[in-house]
Design a protein around this motif. Structure first.
Motif, PDB file in Angstrom:
ATOM      1  N   HIS A 119       0.541  -1.524  -0.280  1.00  0.00           N
ATOM      2  CA  HIS A 119      -0.047  -0.111   0.196  1.00  0.00           C
ATOM      3  C   HIS A 119       0.754   1.601  -0.459  1.00  0.00           C
ATOM      4  O   HIS A 119       0.599   2.226  -1.289  1.00  0.00           O
ATOM      5  CB  HIS A 119      -0.810   0.090   1.107  1.00  0.00           C
ATOM      6  CG  HIS A 119      -1.835   0.844   0.743  1.00  0.00           C
ATOM      7  ND1 HIS A 119      -3.071   1.124   1.608  1.00  0.00           N
ATOM      8  CD2 HIS A 119      -2.926   1.752  -0.117  1.00  0.00           C
ATOM      9  CE1 HIS A 119      -4.113   1.294   1.562  1.00  0.00           C
ATOM     10  NE2 HIS A 119      -3.802   2.089   0.171  1.00  0.00           N
ATOM     11  N   TRP A 126     -13.199   5.984  -0.898  1.00  0.00           N
ATOM     12  CA  TRP A 126     -13.111   6.301   0.601  1.00  0.00           C
ATOM     13  C   TRP A 126     -14.131   6.830   1.907  1.00  0.00           C
ATOM     14  O   TRP A 126     -14.901   7.514   0.816  1.00  0.00           O
ATOM     15  CB  TRP A 126     -12.008   7.906   0.822  1.00  0.00           C
ATOM     16  CG  TRP A 126     -11.148   7.426  -0.286  1.00  0.00           C
ATOM     17  CD1 TRP A 126     -10.969   7.378  -1.444  1.00  0.00           C
ATOM     18  CD2 TRP A 126      -9.490   6.824   0.604  1.00  0.00           C
ATOM     19  NE1 TRP A 126      -9.234   7.087  -1.450  1.00  0.00           N
ATOM     20  CE2 TRP A 126      -8.544   6.936  -1.134  1.00  0.00           C
ATOM     21  CE3 TRP A 126      -8.636   6.968   1.407  1.00  0.00           C
ATOM     22  CZ2 TRP A 126      -7.155   6.875  -0.976  1.00  0.00           C
ATOM     23  CZ3 TRP A 126      -7.799   6.870   1.969  1.00  0.00           C
ATOM     24  CH2 TRP A 126      -6.900   6.195   0.558  1.00  0.00           C
ATOM     25  N   HIS A 148      -7.327  -3.002  -2.227  1.00  0.00           N
ATOM     26  CA  HIS A 148      -5.856  -2.780  -2.173  1.00  0.00           C
ATOM     27  C   HIS A 148      -5.891  -2.521  -0.592  1.00  0.00           C
ATOM     28  O   HIS A 148      -4.656  -3.261  -0.581  1.00  0.00           O
ATOM     29  CB  HIS A 148      -5.255  -2.189  -2.904  1.00  0.00           C
ATOM     30  CG  HIS A 148      -4.911  -0.710  -3.316  1.00  0.00           C
ATOM     31  ND1 HIS A 148      -5.478   0.149  -3.530  1.00  0.00           N
ATOM     32  CD2 HIS A 148      -4.809  -0.246  -1.962  1.00  0.00           C
ATOM     33  CE1 HIS A 148      -5.790   1.310  -3.363  1.00  0.00           C
ATOM     34  NE2 HIS A 148      -5.136   1.359  -1.894  1.00  0.00           N
ATOM     35  N   HIS A 197      -4.277   8.892   0.928  1.00  0.00           N
ATOM     36  CA  HIS A 197      -3.120   8.280   1.616  1.00  0.00           C
ATOM     37  C   HIS A 197      -2.583   8.584   2.430  1.00  0.00           C
ATOM     38  O   HIS A 197      -2.311   8.547   3.832  1.00  0.00           O
ATOM     39  CB  HIS A 197      -2.252   7.373   0.388  1.00  0.00           C
ATOM     40  CG  HIS A 197      -3.251   6.806   0.022  1.00  0.00           C
ATOM     41  ND1 HIS A 197      -3.378   6.438  -1.357  1.00  0.00           N
ATOM     42  CD2 HIS A 197      -3.835   5.369  -0.164  1.00  0.00           C
ATOM     43  CE1 HIS A 197      -3.918   5.507  -2.381  1.00  0.00           C
ATOM     44  NE2 HIS A 197      -4.285   4.781  -1.045  1.00  0.00           N
ATOM     45  N   ASP A 252      -9.537   4.338   4.100  1.00  0.00           N
ATOM     46  CA  ASP A 252      -9.282   3.874   2.501  1.00  0.00           C
ATOM     47  C   ASP A 252      -9.803   2.336   2.196  1.00  0.00           C
ATOM     48  O   ASP A 252      -9.895   1.425   3.190  1.00  0.00           O
ATOM     49  CB  ASP A 252      -7.652   3.723   2.253  1.00  0.00           C
ATOM     50  CG  ASP A 252      -7.687   2.694   0.696  1.00  0.00           C
ATOM     51  OD1 ASP A 252      -8.479   3.026  -0.072  1.00  0.00           O
ATOM     52  OD2 ASP A 252      -6.112   3.252   0.243  1.00  0.00           O
TER      53      ASP A 252
HETATM   54 FE   LIG Z   1      -4.911   2.863  -1.244  1.00  0.00          FE
END
Ligand SMILES: [Fe+2]
Length: 217
Positions: free
Chosen positions: A34, A136, A175, A86, A171
């Motif tokens: 990540h 998100w 992934h 992020h 998130d």
């Molecule tokens: Fe992400």
């Protein structure tokens, strides 16, 4: 000063580093992958700015370059928000984090004002996180009113609220959890996310947001 001079004067963005290994329910391998994806957003944001700067070399965009300039500019929202969200996400995780904000916190008071109880706020935030799609779950503070609200952001750029400040960012792209959970186990990932929240960071964010408006009045 020419447009190009203005753009090249900006320094490139640098990927931040995070000491997050050892979280509960979110593996080191997930974090390693990540963080690598995050670094890709930082690079893409820098590359876009560089390409846009080249198109502005004459101090204006030539007519024939306008389609390329437009497309690159539209992509800024995706790459920049991919980078920044992020940073909020990794920033609000911590080894040994907790499930609830401490008593007497500004965040706790904002929850009372807006949702009544922590349980009600959490149920709403987690429901946003369970929405189908790629994106998100974000709890924002509205600095002008001192209220908080939970929002869904599709991809990285659709649904961010202008002027609101993110105070808790989760998130829910696959992934973020697919190495640890099945695609159908997003709920377990969300439970793990909550067990790793850095509440002091959330508190700093909401206090900074509220004080920024107070100072500007
Ligand atoms: Fe992400």
């Amino acid at each position: 000063m020419k447009g190009n001079d203005m753009m090249t004067a900006d320094p490139a963005y640098t990927a931040k580093t995070y000491d997050l290994f050892g979280l509960s329910g979110i593996s080191d391998e997930t974090l390693r992958v990540h963080l690598g994806l995050y670094e890709g957003y930082v690079k893409a944001a820098n590359d876009l700015r560089e390409q846009l700067s080249e198109l502005m070399q004459k101090g204006k965009v030539d007519h024939e370059h306008m389609p390329a300039y437009s497309e690159l500019t539209r992509r800024l929202g995706f790459e920049f928000n991919g980078m920044v969200l992020h940073e909020y996400y990794f920033g609000n995780l911590r080894r040994g984090g907790g499930d609830q904000p401490p008593n007497g916190s500004a965040f706790g008071r904002a929850i009372e004002r807006t949702f009544g109880t922590y349980e009600h706020w959490k149920a709403d935030f987690c429901s946003v996180g369970m929405m189908r799609g790629v994106g998100w779950a974000i709890c924002n503070v509205d600095p002008a009113r001192g209220l908080i609200s939970n929002h869904w952001v599709s991809l990285h750029e659709h649904g961010n609220i202008a002027g609101f400040l993110p105070i808790l960012v989760m998130d829910v792209w696959e992934h973020a959890y697919l190495l640890d959970y099945q695609p159908s186990e997003r709920k377990q990932y969300i439970d793990s996310f909550f067990s790793n929240i850095a509440w002091p960071v959330v508190e700093e964010r909401i206090q900074a947001g509220l004080s920024s408006v107070a100072l500007s009045r």
